[in-house]
Design an enzyme around this catalytic site. Structure first.
Site, PDB file in Angstrom:
ATOM      1  N   LYS A 169      62.217  -1.884  70.251  1.00 33.21           N
ATOM      2  CA  LYS A 169      61.645  -1.344  71.495  1.00 33.21           C
ATOM      3  C   LYS A 169      61.885   0.160  71.592  1.00 33.21           C
ATOM      4  O   LYS A 169      61.031   0.910  72.067  1.00 33.21           O
ATOM      5  CB  LYS A 169      62.248  -2.060  72.717  1.00 33.21           C
ATOM      6  N   LYS A 227      49.944 -12.616  64.197  1.00 37.78           N
ATOM      7  CA  LYS A 227      50.204 -13.687  65.149  1.00 37.78           C
ATOM      8  C   LYS A 227      49.201 -13.597  66.296  1.00 37.78           C
ATOM      9  O   LYS A 227      48.873 -12.502  66.756  1.00 37.78           O
ATOM     10  CB  LYS A 227      51.634 -13.469  65.668  1.00 37.78           C
ATOM     11  N   LYS A 249      47.697 -11.744  72.945  1.00 39.33           N
ATOM     12  CA  LYS A 249      46.791 -11.008  73.813  1.00 39.33           C
ATOM     13  C   LYS A 249      46.831  -9.513  73.494  1.00 39.33           C
ATOM     14  O   LYS A 249      45.815  -8.822  73.562  1.00 39.33           O
ATOM     15  CB  LYS A 249      47.213 -11.244  75.263  1.00 39.33           C
TER      16      LYS A 249
END
Ligand code: TRP
Length: 325
Positions: A113, A193, A196
């Protein structure tokens, strides 16, 4: 007699896709038979990235509606939204006192992150696993169905529990991960994968026409340029998706692809047809639930009440053990 208590959380990503269903939701539904289950939409976790916060409400609603249509049952399970039981944030603060910062800075997802959002390395992001631990232990869950990617978070949760219990006495249960042994569902790009965020998904709630149109955009075997070229089903994601929805006829489809008896367009049409057939009952239930005005909100409010009752008990015990006056 139930086997134990399950807790799982998922970020409010909005309308769910077949990857969410095959990889997580169908397992959540099954677990309801043998466990006391608590399923939570973790909206506070979603804030750690500060993306699309204006969509949180709509995404939470859409997700709960999909969960209900897929068979999560408020009579059997507690279904709720994380921020509706604010005790979790209090527990998060308390657990942060027994969590060495070094443990958190070493977490791989945190490091990722930091690379992905270098402009927003906030305090909440470092604490993400502590909040996740609070989710689980606040409800004294012993079993946590997760994907493999969450195993490091769960290991950390167990370490925090051990440390708390060591310092303040036996209080929490060490939660066990329950891996969903389901192959990753690859998206329509044929590479990553289904997600969205890559826009490579097939939504459960899409119309049959939308589903067929979306499948037509999918990548297939890159070596097959012309209709009469022989195909390679083993590298084709459409073929793989047939495996979830057309399993009986797999050898036949594979053979027809290899010998170019069936073209990619026809193969996709067949997948769309089978997928639409498989999703029809879900879509019907979803439409029915959506029509019951206020129903989803009621489920969410009732879930929060039931979750909060458990949360208050645990929190009381924790404060007591920690010596708060
Ligand atoms: N971190 C999990 C994910 O990204 C979501 C999550 C939050 C969770 N709290 C949880 C999962 C508690 C299991 C249990 O998917």
């Amino acid at each position: 007699m139930k086997k134990g208590r399950v807790f799982s959380g998922a970020r409010p990503t909005g309308k769910q896709h077949i990857g969410n269903y095959l990889g997580a939701i169908q397992n959540y539904v099954k677990l309801q038979e043998n466990y006391d289950c608590i399923y939570c939409i973790v909206d506070i976790h979603a804030l750690t990235t500060l993306e699309d916060t204006h969509l949180l409400k709509a995404n939470t609603y859409d997700m709960m509606l999909d969960w209900l249509a897929a068979g999560l049952d408020p009579q059997k399970s507690i279904l709720f939204v994380q921020s509706h039981v604010p005790e979790v944030t209090e527990l998060h603060t308390l657990l942060s006192m027994v969590t060495p910062l070094g443990w958190l800075l070493r977490v791989a997802t945190f490091k990722e992150k930091v690379k992905m959002q270098p402009h927003n390395v906030n305090y909440g992001l470092v604490g993400y696993p502590v909040l996740m631990t609070s989710d689980i232990v606040l409800y004294k869950a012993d079993t946590v169905p997760v994907g493999e990617d969450q195993l490091p978070h769960l290991e950390l949760a167990r370490e925090i529990v051990r440390r708390f219990n060591f310092i303040f006495g036996e209080t929490f249960i060490e939660p066990q991960a329950k891996l969903t042994n389901f192959p990753m569902v690859v998206g329509l790009d044929g590479e990553r994968k289904m997600s969205k965020s890559y826009d490579n998904q097939i939504e459960l709630a899409a119309t049959p026409e939308e589903t067929a149109a979306k499948i037509m955009t999918a990548f297939t075997d890159p070596a097959r340029k012309f209709r009469n070229d022989p195909g390679h089903p083993e590298v084709c994601n459409i073929y793989r998706l047939h495996g979830f929805y057309t399993s009986l006829k797999m050898p036949e489809i594979g053979e027809k692809c290899r010998s170019a008896q069936i073209g990619c367009v026809e193969c996709k049409r067949l997948l769309a047809e089978n997928l639409n057939k498989a999703l029809a009952p879900f879509r019907e239930r979803r439409a029915q639930i959506a029509q019951r005005s206020g129903y989803v909100q009621e489920v969410i409010a009732d879930g929060a009440r039931r979750a909060q009752a458990l949360a208050r008990e645990t929190l009381k015990e924790v404060k007591d053990k920690m010596g708060l006056p």
